[in-house]
Motif scaffolding. Sequence first.
Motif, short mmCIF file in Angstrom:
data_model
loop_
_atom_site.label_atom_id
_atom_site.label_comp_id
_atom_site.label_asym_id
_atom_site.label_seq_id
_atom_site.Cartn_x
_atom_site.Cartn_y
_atom_site.Cartn_z
N TYR A 1 4.36 -4.47 2.89
CA TYR A 1 3.29 -5.17 2.33
C TYR A 1 2.55 -4.29 1.06
N THR B 1 3.88 -1.50 -0.49
CA THR B 1 4.65 -1.36 -1.59
C THR B 1 5.29 -2.50 -2.22
N GLU B 2 5.02 -3.56 -2.01
CA GLU B 2 6.03 -4.89 -2.11
C GLU B 2 5.91 -5.02 -3.70
N ASN B 3 4.92 -4.48 -4.62
CA ASN B 3 4.88 -4.85 -5.85
C ASN B 3 4.97 -3.33 -6.59
N CYS B 4 5.30 -2.33 -5.87
CA CYS B 4 5.49 -0.89 -6.54
C CYS B 4 6.60 -0.92 -7.62
N ALA C 1 6.63 -2.71 -10.26
CA ALA C 1 7.21 -4.17 -10.64
C ALA C 1 6.77 -4.30 -12.24
N GLU C 2 6.07 -3.42 -12.63
CA GLU C 2 5.80 -3.25 -14.19
C GLU C 2 5.97 -2.03 -14.77
N ARG D 1 13.72 0.74 -5.51
CA ARG D 1 13.39 -0.71 -5.88
C ARG D 1 14.44 -1.65 -5.09
N ARG E 1 13.90 -1.91 -1.30
CA ARG E 1 12.78 -2.45 -0.90
C ARG E 1 13.12 -4.17 -1.27
N LYS F 1 13.44 -7.30 1.75
CA LYS F 1 12.98 -8.60 1.74
C LYS F 1 13.79 -9.56 2.09
#
Length: 112
Positions: A86, A88-91, A93-94, A103, A106, A110
Amino acid sequence: MEMTAALAALGALSHETRLTAFRRLVKAGPDGLTVGELRTALDIPPATLTAHLNALRAAHLVQDRREGRVIRVSADFARMDALMGYLTENCCAESTCCPPESRQRRAAGKRA
């Protein structure tokens, strides 16, 4: 993991003694420790340990099982992994701050 569950887990870990206890249980592995072993390792009174364990139980970060007259406590590794996921789920991403293999791991986690 939902945000409310993540907040409960983070709140439970936001106390020095609870964080120390949880880290000690993680170190002990799936077998965990007896309550007595954990109390000795932390060097705190039994009632204090009970209160801290109750907070960790309420956040579903630890599990106990009775072994005769002894209670054994262990970290809930699935819950810990869910919390880490939770967080690091968007670690990256941009951006490219993490190596691509991180990445990919991860993303694979998921899908599992």
